[in-house]
Design a protein around this motif. Structure first.
Motif, PDB file in Angstrom:
ATOM      1  N   ASN A   1      34.060  11.319 -13.944  1.00 19.95           N
ATOM      2  CA  ASN A   1      33.738  11.582 -13.102  1.00 19.95           C
ATOM      3  C   ASN A   1      33.609  13.203 -13.219  1.00 19.95           C
ATOM      4  N   ARG A   2      34.274  14.313 -13.160  1.00 19.44           N
ATOM      5  CA  ARG A   2      34.422  15.499 -13.457  1.00 19.44           C
ATOM      6  C   ARG A   2      33.536  15.909 -13.950  1.00 19.44           C
ATOM      7  N   ALA A   3      33.333  15.405 -15.310  1.00 19.83           N
ATOM      8  CA  ALA A   3      32.172  15.797 -16.255  1.00 19.83           C
ATOM      9  C   ALA A   3      30.972  15.892 -15.827  1.00 19.83           C
ATOM     10  N   ILE A   4      30.484  14.654 -15.151  1.00 17.74           N
ATOM     11  CA  ILE A   4      29.143  14.532 -14.238  1.00 17.74           C
ATOM     12  C   ILE A   4      28.878  14.892 -13.275  1.00 17.74           C
ATOM     13  N   VAL A   5      30.203  15.547 -12.360  1.00 15.24           N
ATOM     14  CA  VAL A   5      29.722  16.998 -11.437  1.00 15.24           C
ATOM     15  C   VAL A   5      29.741  18.202 -11.271  1.00 15.24           C
ATOM     16  N   GLU A   6      30.809  18.130 -12.883  1.00 10.88           N
ATOM     17  CA  GLU A   6      30.088  19.729 -13.121  1.00 10.88           C
ATOM     18  C   GLU A   6      29.208  19.680 -14.275  1.00 10.88           C
ATOM     19  N   LEU A   7      28.991  18.357 -15.066  1.00 13.57           N
ATOM     20  CA  LEU A   7      27.199  19.040 -15.635  1.00 13.57           C
ATOM     21  C   LEU A   7      25.872  18.483 -14.709  1.00 13.57           C
ATOM     22  N   LEU A   8      26.098  18.550 -13.158  1.00 16.06           N
ATOM     23  CA  LEU A   8      25.024  17.909 -12.393  1.00 16.06           C
ATOM     24  C   LEU A   8      24.529  19.958 -11.771  1.00 16.06           C
ATOM     25  N   TYR A   9      26.408  20.591 -11.435  1.00 11.92           N
ATOM     26  CA  TYR A   9      26.388  21.459 -11.041  1.00 11.92           C
ATOM     27  C   TYR A   9      25.581  22.732 -11.806  1.00 11.92           C
ATOM     28  N   SER A  10      26.501  22.442 -13.382  1.00 13.41           N
ATOM     29  CA  SER A  10      26.174  23.686 -14.089  1.00 13.41           C
ATOM     30  C   SER A  10      24.048  23.652 -14.410  1.00 13.41           C
ATOM     31  N   SER A  11      23.962  22.438 -14.473  1.00  7.30           N
ATOM     32  CA  SER A  11      22.534  22.210 -15.268  1.00  7.30           C
ATOM     33  C   SER A  11      21.396  22.528 -13.673  1.00  7.30           C
ATOM     34  N   GLY A  12      21.995  21.502 -13.309  1.00  5.68           N
ATOM     35  CA  GLY A  12      20.557  21.364 -11.869  1.00  5.68           C
ATOM     36  C   GLY A  12      19.593  20.427 -11.904  1.00  5.68           C
ATOM     37  N   ALA A  13      20.110  19.337 -13.039  1.00  2.00           N
ATOM     38  CA  ALA A  13      19.480  18.087 -13.584  1.00  2.00           C
ATOM     39  C   ALA A  13      19.134  17.427 -12.054  1.00  2.00           C
ATOM     40  N   ARG A  14      18.428  16.406 -11.816  1.00  2.00           N
ATOM     41  CA  ARG A  14      18.740  15.533 -10.970  1.00  2.00           C
ATOM     42  C   ARG A  14      19.260  14.274 -12.006  1.00  2.00           C
ATOM     43  N   VAL A  15      19.876  13.378 -10.421  1.00  2.00           N
ATOM     44  CA  VAL A  15      21.177  12.433 -10.913  1.00  2.00           C
ATOM     45  C   VAL A  15      19.955  11.483 -12.035  1.00  2.00           C
ATOM     46  N   SER A  16      18.679  10.872 -11.276  1.00  2.00           N
ATOM     47  CA  SER A  16      18.219   9.990 -12.933  1.00  2.00           C
ATOM     48  C   SER A  16      17.984  10.854 -13.972  1.00  2.00           C
ATOM     49  N   GLU A  17      17.864  12.172 -13.798  1.00  2.00           N
ATOM     50  CA  GLU A  17      17.873  12.550 -15.383  1.00  2.00           C
ATOM     51  C   GLU A  17      19.396  12.399 -15.771  1.00  2.00           C
ATOM     52  N   ILE A  18      20.305  12.589 -15.448  1.00  2.00           N
ATOM     53  CA  ILE A  18      21.594  12.538 -15.939  1.00  2.00           C
ATOM     54  C   ILE A  18      22.241  11.427 -16.373  1.00  2.00           C
ATOM     55  N   ALA A  19      21.903  10.405 -15.339  1.00  2.00           N
ATOM     56  CA  ALA A  19      22.262   9.091 -15.909  1.00  2.00           C
ATOM     57  C   ALA A  19      21.488   8.886 -17.045  1.00  2.00           C
ATOM     58  N   ALA A  20      19.652   8.901 -17.597  1.00  2.00           N
ATOM     59  CA  ALA A  20      19.367   9.085 -18.770  1.00  2.00           C
ATOM     60  C   ALA A  20      19.805  10.098 -20.202  1.00  2.00           C
ATOM     61  N   LEU A  21      20.776  10.738 -20.225  1.00  2.00           N
ATOM     62  CA  LEU A  21      20.651  11.219 -20.979  1.00  2.00           C
ATOM     63  C   LEU A  21      21.573   9.985 -21.870  1.00  2.00           C
ATOM     64  N   ASP A  22      20.926  10.685 -23.413  1.00  2.00           N
ATOM     65  CA  ASP A  22      21.832  10.041 -25.056  1.00  2.00           C
ATOM     66  C   ASP A  22      22.187  11.322 -24.911  1.00  2.00           C
ATOM     67  N   LEU A  23      23.060  10.400 -26.279  1.00  2.00           N
ATOM     68  CA  LEU A  23      23.985  11.785 -27.114  1.00  2.00           C
ATOM     69  C   LEU A  23      23.488  12.397 -27.862  1.00  2.00           C
ATOM     70  N   ASP A  24      22.266  11.924 -28.399  1.00  2.00           N
ATOM     71  CA  ASP A  24      21.889  13.203 -29.071  1.00  2.00           C
ATOM     72  C   ASP A  24      21.045  14.245 -28.292  1.00  2.00           C
ATOM     73  N   GLU A  25      21.084  14.144 -27.209  1.00  2.00           N
ATOM     74  CA  GLU A  25      20.138  15.075 -26.315  1.00  2.00           C
ATOM     75  C   GLU A  25      21.462  16.052 -26.035  1.00  2.00           C
ATOM     76  N   VAL A  26      22.808  15.719 -25.942  1.00  2.00           N
ATOM     77  CA  VAL A  26      23.439  17.041 -26.352  1.00  2.00           C
ATOM     78  C   VAL A  26      24.283  17.377 -27.218  1.00  2.00           C
ATOM     79  N   ASP A  27      23.261  19.630 -27.092  1.00  2.00           N
ATOM     80  CA  ASP A  27      23.448  20.145 -27.546  1.00  2.00           C
ATOM     81  C   ASP A  27      24.683  20.631 -27.325  1.00  2.00           C
ATOM     82  N   HIS A  28      25.978  20.518 -28.378  1.00  2.00           N
ATOM     83  CA  HIS A  28      26.984  21.547 -28.139  1.00  2.00           C
ATOM     84  C   HIS A  28      27.399  23.000 -28.597  1.00  2.00           C
ATOM     85  N   SER A  29      26.156  23.549 -28.903  1.00  2.00           N
ATOM     86  CA  SER A  29      25.878  25.090 -28.749  1.00  2.00           C
ATOM     87  C   SER A  29      25.840  25.096 -27.571  1.00  2.00           C
TER      88      SER A  29
END
Length: 298
Positions: free
Chosen positions: A138-166
């Motif tokens: 849950n902490r990762a989700i809330v941090e990511l929402l605030y850090s990225s400004g993405a919509r909730v639906s966009e965060i829910a739809a994220l796949d592993l290969d859409e996360v660039d660790h850079s």
């Protein structure tokens, strides 16, 4: 459903890739419009601007709010523009119709201190030993929402290969448009903690989904909203699904970010949508000035 309407909705599905919810809303609005024309004894091919204005008046009489009337008119405009471009009609009668005037509603943004309290309530900081693995997620989700400004639906739809660790995530927004959004160090650490400590234990079968529920399936948009709401309740803050997105945009602009950069990060098709956040900043400056300057008080 009339053939022109079927063709238009098919166009929205195939050419513009609109979501099922948006298509349903368009279909409902346009069906109401066609029903009105039928009651008036007017064919869609013969509808003029006065008929569309008459429909708008009928919507006012029905008690429909301005934003809903504006949405209905947008659907009608789209239909008639499509008919004209396809040569089904030779004209577009909506060109002379003015949309209803909408009240300016400023989005509600939290102060940074409130965001920090919300993050603390969502789960432990990365690196802090905790047996509650779901709160780490849950902490990762809330941090990511605030850090990225993405919509909730966009965060829910994220796949592993859409996360660039850079430091970027690839987000699929409205109309299936993709955009790259940078992610701050705090969110990256929280996300790494989730990926290392939590996700492997949640996986039941192969899935590309980034965030998983306790059954091993993709975490839904509704579930993420419930997580955010519960975090808000824990610190006495009333949240809407877009609150963290509003905070992201407002805090960026208050920090000096260019409005067009914020537009790109939010995935807004028009900068006019993003400029509402500059109004928030101006109001904040006014409030600070009036409370602090000795000659500002009346």
């Amino acid at each position: 459903m009339s053939k022109p309407l079927e063709s238009y909705l098919r166009h929205l599905t195939i050419e513009r890739g609109l979501s099922a919810n948006t298509l349903s809303a368009y279909g409902k609005d346009l069906s109401g419009y066609l029903d009105f024309l039928e009651q008036e004894g007017v064919d869609l091919m013969d509808a003029r601007s006065e008929h569309i204005e008459g429909y708008q008046l009928a919507l006012i009489d029905s008690g429909l709010i301005a934003s809903s009337r504006a949405r209905a008119l947008a659907a009608i405009r789209g239909l008639h523009r499509f008919l004209a471009l396809e040569g089904i009609r030779s004209d577009d009668p909506t060109k002379k119709v003015r949309p209803p005037k909408l009240p300016i509603r400023l989005p509600k943004a939290l102060h940074l201190s409130q965001v920090e309290k919300l993050l603390e309530a969502s789960g432990p900081e990365p690196g802090v030993d905790s047996p509650d693995l779901i709160r780490i997620r849950n902490r990762a989700i809330v941090e990511l929402l605030y850090s990225s400004g993405a919509r909730v639906s966009e965060i829910a739809a994220l796949d592993l290969d859409e996360v660039d660790h850079s430091g970027f995530i690839r987000v699929r927004g409205k109309g299936s448009k993709e955009r790259l959004v940078p992610v701050g160090s705090f969110a990256r650490r929280a996300l790494e903690e989730y990926l290392v400590r939590v996700r492997p234990g949640l996986v039941k079968a192969a899935t590309p989904a980034l965030f998983l529920n306790q059954r091993g399936g993709r975490l839904s948009r509704q579930s993420i909203w419930e997580i955010i709401r519960a975090c808000g309740e824990a610190v006495g803050i009333e949240l809407s699904p877009h609150t963290l997105r509003h905070c992201f945009a407002t805090h960026l602009i208050e920090g000096g970010a260019d409005v067009r950069v914020v537009q790109e990060l939010l995935g807004h098709s028009s900068v006019a949508t993003t400029q509402i956040y500059t109004k928030i900043t101006i109001d904040t400056l006014r409030e600070v000035y009036q409370s602090a300057h000795p000659r500002a008080r009346r």
